[in-house]
Design a protein around this motif. Structure first.
Motif, mmCIF file in Angstrom:
data_model
loop_
_atom_site.group_PDB
_atom_site.id
_atom_site.type_symbol
_atom_site.label_atom_id
_atom_site.label_comp_id
_atom_site.label_asym_id
_atom_site.label_seq_id
_atom_site.Cartn_x
_atom_site.Cartn_y
_atom_site.Cartn_z
ATOM 1 N N ILE A 75 0.847 -1.197 0.000
ATOM 2 C CA ILE A 75 0.000 0.000 0.000
ATOM 3 C C ILE A 75 0.880 1.243 0.000
ATOM 4 C CG2 ILE A 75 -1.681 1.343 1.337
ATOM 5 C CD1 ILE A 75 -2.802 -1.396 2.325
ATOM 6 N N TYR A 76 1.898 1.241 0.841
ATOM 7 C CA TYR A 76 2.868 2.347 0.901
ATOM 8 C C TYR A 76 3.487 2.589 -0.478
ATOM 9 C CZ TYR A 76 7.712 3.959 1.499
ATOM 10 O OH TYR A 76 8.928 4.576 1.348
ATOM 11 N N TRP A 77 3.930 1.519 -1.109
ATOM 12 C CA TRP A 77 4.600 1.648 -2.414
ATOM 13 C C TRP A 77 3.640 2.213 -3.463
ATOM 14 C CZ3 TRP A 77 4.248 -0.081 -7.404
ATOM 15 C CH2 TRP A 77 5.375 0.096 -8.191
ATOM 16 N N VAL A 78 2.406 1.731 -3.501
ATOM 17 C CA VAL A 78 1.422 2.210 -4.481
ATOM 18 C C VAL A 78 1.118 3.691 -4.255
ATOM 19 C CG1 VAL A 78 -0.994 2.025 -5.226
ATOM 20 C CG2 VAL A 78 0.404 -0.041 -4.996
ATOM 21 N N ILE A 79 0.869 4.069 -3.005
ATOM 22 C CA ILE A 79 0.568 5.475 -2.709
ATOM 23 C C ILE A 79 1.747 6.356 -3.092
ATOM 24 C CG2 ILE A 79 0.150 7.150 -0.857
ATOM 25 C CD1 ILE A 79 -1.421 4.929 0.609
ATOM 26 N N LYS A 80 2.941 5.963 -2.686
ATOM 27 C CA LYS A 80 4.132 6.771 -2.943
ATOM 28 C C LYS A 80 4.355 6.963 -4.443
ATOM 29 C CE LYS A 80 7.273 7.193 0.056
ATOM 30 N NZ LYS A 80 8.382 7.748 0.796
ATOM 31 N N ASN A 81 4.167 5.913 -5.214
ATOM 32 C CA ASN A 81 4.437 5.993 -6.650
ATOM 33 C C ASN A 81 3.235 6.469 -7.461
ATOM 34 O OD1 ASN A 81 7.292 5.031 -7.087
ATOM 35 N ND2 ASN A 81 6.481 3.497 -5.688
ATOM 36 N N THR A 82 2.086 6.599 -6.830
ATOM 37 C CA THR A 82 0.924 7.182 -7.501
ATOM 38 C C THR A 82 0.932 8.696 -7.349
ATOM 39 O OG1 THR A 82 -0.405 5.197 -7.155
ATOM 40 C CG2 THR A 82 -1.604 7.246 -7.571
ATOM 41 N N PHE A 83 1.115 9.160 -6.109
ATOM 42 C CA PHE A 83 1.080 10.603 -5.855
ATOM 43 C C PHE A 83 2.373 11.302 -6.245
ATOM 44 C CE2 PHE A 83 -2.409 9.160 -3.209
ATOM 45 C CZ PHE A 83 -3.372 10.113 -3.521
ATOM 46 N N LYS A 84 3.506 10.630 -6.104
ATOM 47 C CA LYS A 84 4.810 11.173 -6.476
ATOM 48 C C LYS A 84 5.033 12.581 -5.915
ATOM 49 C CE LYS A 84 5.228 8.335 -10.549
ATOM 50 N NZ LYS A 84 5.456 8.237 -11.963
ATOM 51 N N ARG A 85 4.718 12.736 -4.646
ATOM 52 C CA ARG A 85 4.883 14.036 -4.002
ATOM 53 C C ARG A 85 6.366 14.301 -3.761
ATOM 54 N NH1 ARG A 85 2.450 16.290 1.717
ATOM 55 N NH2 ARG A 85 2.660 18.475 1.120
ATOM 56 N N ARG A 86 6.789 15.464 -4.189
ATOM 57 C CA ARG A 86 8.192 15.844 -3.997
ATOM 58 C C ARG A 86 8.486 16.057 -2.508
ATOM 59 N NH1 ARG A 86 9.464 20.864 -7.317
ATOM 60 N NH2 ARG A 86 7.506 21.520 -6.387
ATOM 61 N N ARG A 87 9.718 15.824 -2.139
ATOM 62 C CA ARG A 87 10.150 16.016 -0.759
ATOM 63 C C ARG A 87 10.320 17.514 -0.466
ATOM 64 N NH1 ARG A 87 11.335 11.440 2.005
ATOM 65 N NH2 ARG A 87 11.474 9.550 0.766
#
Length: 175
Positions: A75-87
């Protein structure tokens, strides 16, 4: 996308508040040490110790941890790579990053998700140290902000993800 603009502005303002003060370097050293406790190695140690010495709850604690992480990580991986929010340090040259993050995107905070997952499991089976576990998880979440690698909403969503996955595993296993 415009609907999240106020949240993004608030996130950046909060990051700048946390990172632009005369104590930023000493706090970053403490935060680095705190964050390191959430890198993952301690979770395996906790699980194995609980399994070996946890008497009636140890095996269930270990299994619940494995099940919870089996939900949380994809779930973490999908959210992170879907939203691609910059740091934060990628959003403003005014934000200093005190560590090099392990991946490119910030939402959600994986350190925070894992810490809250473990804190929830600890609180379920070892209530006598549950408050300590949640304080530790909050310190890990805070450290990620003070290191300049996550926004406030990243750690809030990470905490919700970890808490939710832990509770899902607990309910599936009848804990």
């Amino acid at each position: 996308m415009r609907s999240i603009e106020p949240i993004a502005k608030l996130d950046l303002a909060f990051s700048l508040f946390c990172l632009q003060h005369k104590f930023q370097y000493p706090i970053s050293r403490i935060s680095r040490a705190m964050s390191h406790t959430g890198d993952g190695h301690l979770y395996a140690v906790f699980g194995l110790l609980a399994f070996m010495f946890g008497e009636e709850h140890g095996e269930l604690f270990l299994i619940a941890g494995l099940v919870a992480f089996a939900f949380e990580l994809p779930i973490y991986w999908v959210i992170k790579n879907t939203f691609k929010r910059r740091r934060p340090h990628d959003c403003s040259e005014l934000v200093t990053s005190f560590i090099t993050p392990s991946d490119r995107y910030s939402l959600p905070s994986g350190h925070t998700a894992a810490a809250f997952l473990m804190a929830t499991l600890v609180n379920t089976w070892y209530m006598e140290v549950g408050e300590f576990a949640y304080v530790w998880a909050i310190l890990i979440a805070s450290s990620r902000i003070f290191l300049g690698v996550h926004f406030l909403t990243d750690v809030i969503l990470g905490a919700l993800l970890g808490f939710g996955c832990a509770n899902l595993a607990i309910s599936l296993l009848g804990g």
